[in-house]
Design a protein around this motif. Sequence first.
Motif, PDB file in Angstrom:
ATOM      1  N   GLN A 387       0.828  -1.209   0.000  1.00  0.00           N
ATOM      2  CA  GLN A 387       0.000   0.000   0.000  1.00  0.00           C
ATOM      3  C   GLN A 387       0.866   1.264   0.000  1.00  0.00           C
ATOM      4  O   GLN A 387       0.566   2.238  -0.691  1.00  0.00           O
ATOM      5  CB  GLN A 387      -0.925  -0.003   1.212  1.00  0.00           C
ATOM      6  CG  GLN A 387      -2.012  -1.077   1.152  1.00  0.00           C
ATOM      7  CD  GLN A 387      -2.891  -1.043   2.395  1.00  0.00           C
ATOM      8  OE1 GLN A 387      -3.920  -0.389   2.420  1.00  0.00           O
ATOM      9  NE2 GLN A 387      -2.463  -1.732   3.435  1.00  0.00           N
ATOM     10  N   ILE A 388       1.959   1.230   0.770  1.00  0.00           N
ATOM     11  CA  ILE A 388       2.895   2.358   0.772  1.00  0.00           C
ATOM     12  C   ILE A 388       3.500   2.533  -0.624  1.00  0.00           C
ATOM     13  O   ILE A 388       3.635   3.650  -1.134  1.00  0.00           O
ATOM     14  CB  ILE A 388       4.014   2.117   1.804  1.00  0.00           C
ATOM     15  CG1 ILE A 388       3.448   1.990   3.227  1.00  0.00           C
ATOM     16  CG2 ILE A 388       5.084   3.214   1.712  1.00  0.00           C
ATOM     17  CD1 ILE A 388       3.032   3.248   3.880  1.00  0.00           C
ATOM     18  N   THR A 389       3.849   1.431  -1.246  1.00  0.00           N
ATOM     19  CA  THR A 389       4.467   1.466  -2.575  1.00  0.00           C
ATOM     20  C   THR A 389       3.528   2.056  -3.619  1.00  0.00           C
ATOM     21  O   THR A 389       3.956   2.835  -4.488  1.00  0.00           O
ATOM     22  CB  THR A 389       4.908   0.049  -2.990  1.00  0.00           C
ATOM     23  OG1 THR A 389       5.779  -0.481  -1.997  1.00  0.00           O
ATOM     24  CG2 THR A 389       5.611   0.059  -4.339  1.00  0.00           C
ATOM     25  N   ASP A 390       2.249   1.686  -3.541  1.00  0.00           N
ATOM     26  CA  ASP A 390       1.261   2.261  -4.471  1.00  0.00           C
ATOM     27  C   ASP A 390       1.336   3.779  -4.459  1.00  0.00           C
ATOM     28  O   ASP A 390       1.314   4.439  -5.510  1.00  0.00           O
ATOM     29  CB  ASP A 390      -0.158   1.838  -4.055  1.00  0.00           C
ATOM     30  CG  ASP A 390      -0.493   0.411  -4.436  1.00  0.00           C
ATOM     31  OD1 ASP A 390       0.155  -0.146  -5.339  1.00  0.00           O
ATOM     32  OD2 ASP A 390      -1.434  -0.147  -3.822  1.00  0.00           O
ATOM     33  N   ILE A 391       1.423   4.340  -3.285  1.00  0.00           N
ATOM     34  CA  ILE A 391       1.384   5.796  -3.147  1.00  0.00           C
ATOM     35  C   ILE A 391       2.693   6.431  -3.617  1.00  0.00           C
ATOM     36  O   ILE A 391       2.692   7.470  -4.296  1.00  0.00           O
ATOM     37  CB  ILE A 391       1.065   6.177  -1.695  1.00  0.00           C
ATOM     38  CG1 ILE A 391      -0.379   5.767  -1.380  1.00  0.00           C
ATOM     39  CG2 ILE A 391       1.275   7.661  -1.455  1.00  0.00           C
ATOM     40  CD1 ILE A 391      -0.765   5.923   0.053  1.00  0.00           C
ATOM     41  N   ILE A 392       3.813   5.807  -3.277  1.00  0.00           N
ATOM     42  CA  ILE A 392       5.107   6.357  -3.711  1.00  0.00           C
ATOM     43  C   ILE A 392       5.188   6.416  -5.233  1.00  0.00           C
ATOM     44  O   ILE A 392       5.655   7.403  -5.813  1.00  0.00           O
ATOM     45  CB  ILE A 392       6.261   5.526  -3.123  1.00  0.00           C
ATOM     46  CG1 ILE A 392       6.347   5.751  -1.607  1.00  0.00           C
ATOM     47  CG2 ILE A 392       7.586   5.900  -3.788  1.00  0.00           C
ATOM     48  CD1 ILE A 392       7.352   4.871  -0.913  1.00  0.00           C
ATOM     49  N   LYS A 393       4.718   5.373  -5.898  1.00  0.00           N
ATOM     50  CA  LYS A 393       4.761   5.347  -7.361  1.00  0.00           C
ATOM     51  C   LYS A 393       3.935   6.492  -7.952  1.00  0.00           C
ATOM     52  O   LYS A 393       4.347   7.151  -8.918  1.00  0.00           O
ATOM     53  CB  LYS A 393       4.263   3.995  -7.874  1.00  0.00           C
ATOM     54  CG  LYS A 393       5.252   2.855  -7.665  1.00  0.00           C
ATOM     55  CD  LYS A 393       4.699   1.548  -8.211  1.00  0.00           C
ATOM     56  CE  LYS A 393       5.719   0.407  -8.058  1.00  0.00           C
ATOM     57  NZ  LYS A 393       6.884   0.594  -8.948  1.00  0.00           N
ATOM     58  N   VAL A 394       2.774   6.731  -7.381  1.00  0.00           N
ATOM     59  CA  VAL A 394       1.919   7.822  -7.859  1.00  0.00           C
ATOM     60  C   VAL A 394       2.582   9.180  -7.617  1.00  0.00           C
ATOM     61  O   VAL A 394       2.543  10.074  -8.474  1.00  0.00           O
ATOM     62  CB  VAL A 394       0.539   7.745  -7.169  1.00  0.00           C
ATOM     63  CG1 VAL A 394      -0.232   9.048  -7.337  1.00  0.00           C
ATOM     64  CG2 VAL A 394      -0.266   6.585  -7.734  1.00  0.00           C
ATOM     65  N   MET A 395       3.179   9.338  -6.449  1.00  0.00           N
ATOM     66  CA  MET A 395       3.828  10.613  -6.126  1.00  0.00           C
ATOM     67  C   MET A 395       4.979  10.919  -7.075  1.00  0.00           C
ATOM     68  O   MET A 395       5.172  12.065  -7.500  1.00  0.00           O
ATOM     69  CB  MET A 395       4.323  10.595  -4.684  1.00  0.00           C
ATOM     70  CG  MET A 395       3.210  10.722  -3.672  1.00  0.00           C
ATOM     71  SD  MET A 395       3.837  10.636  -1.993  1.00  0.00           S
ATOM     72  CE  MET A 395       2.384  11.189  -1.081  1.00  0.00           C
ATOM     73  N   GLU A 396       5.760   9.915  -7.398  1.00  0.00           N
ATOM     74  CA  GLU A 396       6.851  10.116  -8.353  1.00  0.00           C
ATOM     75  C   GLU A 396       6.306  10.574  -9.695  1.00  0.00           C
ATOM     76  O   GLU A 396       6.841  11.485 -10.336  1.00  0.00           O
ATOM     77  CB  GLU A 396       7.652   8.829  -8.519  1.00  0.00           C
ATOM     78  CG  GLU A 396       8.572   8.503  -7.363  1.00  0.00           C
ATOM     79  CD  GLU A 396       9.454   7.309  -7.658  1.00  0.00           C
ATOM     80  OE1 GLU A 396      10.667   7.404  -7.460  1.00  0.00           O
ATOM     81  OE2 GLU A 396       8.917   6.265  -8.083  1.00  0.00           O
TER      82      GLU A 396
END
Length: 495
Positions: A387-396
């Motif tokens: 779930q954390i990874t999902d958000i980091i990818k979007v932020m990048e």
Amino acid sequence: MEKKYILSLDQSTQGTKALLFDQKGTLLFRADVPHKQIINEEGWVSHDLNEIYRNTIQVIRDVVNRAGIDKEEIAGIGISNQRETSAVWSRLTGKPVDYAIVWQCSRAKDICKEVELQGTSNLIREKTGMNLSPFFPASKFAWFLQNVSLAKELNKNHNLMFGTIDTWLVYKLTRGASYKTDYSNASRTQLFNINTLEWDNEICSLFGLKSDDLAQVCDSNANYGKTDLEGFLDNPIPIHSVLGDSHGALYGQGCLERGMIKATYGTGSSVMVNVGTTPVYSSHGVVTSIAWGMDGKINYVMEGNINYTGAVITWLQKDLKLIQSAGETTALAEAANPEDKTYIVPAFTGLGAPYWDNEAKAIISGISRTTGQAEIVKAALECIAYQITDIIKVMEQDSGVAINELRVDGGPTKNRFLMQFQSDITDINIQIPDVEELSGIGAAYAAGIVLGLFDKNIFSRIERHSYESKMTGDVRDEKYNGWKAAVGMTLAKKV
């Protein structure tokens, strides 16, 4: 008398903590008390505001008495608070009209549907930086007005007060003299225009509210009034910072420059990246809000919020009874079959960022005949990292900033399996500070700097250790693709 100490109050979803810091910014003592999680048969989640305030006074007294310091040497207090949990109380009596509605609670989802039918979703997002959702206070405040008779009556003559937990505590600690909130908390209400930096009249009216009835919005390091802690202090001290807990953690982590990012692992999680002095909007499901206002200057963030991270471990313990304590999960996950393909998508009350599906239902998928306790525990830890990874990818993608380092905090960061998997699945360096309580530290540092107890070099005193990715690209892709497929099943399952 020389002022030597800063108090910090961290009021979180599960309990209330008081922290005492010395002139070097060292955490000397801590006291904490849990409060009841009030959950009814419909799954509504509530907190008792009076209990929270009683606990606030208790923990502050406990930490000062335990330290044995001279109370006259306390310079002031900072507050960090659970965000979005929504409270209403009488302007006439100062008493709550009902329990607070906790941020996790989606009871106001029908109100959001009604607002959405008016074709206002884009307007709300453009002005507030956030997608229309029952997890934010706007619809929660509206729920009180529509469902609590005393709230309806008081609101007719502007005798109802609205706030997140910081506003309630400031009001109570100052004996009703101060009705204020800060930019970080205001920006999370879905009622605050993050461009004009004012309560938005148009949006307030959509939810049946009047902006004049809402709290005054101040800098996060402003003076919020003085408190004697219900007579505990002979001379009142200033409340000189207020920060939403995730914003406090971003500040405490020293993420003061554009592109710096942190993740707080708590009951839920907040992933937050500092985007500087100009708001950056996402087209992929994360929100834009205000990091803080300090000394007249606003910093913005992009943020993704996850409803269930640490709470998944609580679910394993209290509901499934697979474990007796969170401390068991590391060894169990490390002992699990690494080839097991079990995924847990913990959409117990829908999914937040970046999916924003209030109707999504939790699932466990990919189990086999050999899937057992250890594999379920492993999947529970992994779902936090996914779930954390999902958000980091979007932020990048939305910010255009390549993220190579993630600063993390919160109890689950002690779990070495989780932290290694987080580094593996994101392929970035994970930095863990040698101190805990980053939300409380952020509030303490903000207050201590403005009161002259600390200088801005205080952030450099925090040391960190790190995790580096050990996973090959092929394995990473396979695992993450499996996660996305499981989420797809969750979003498709409407029952």
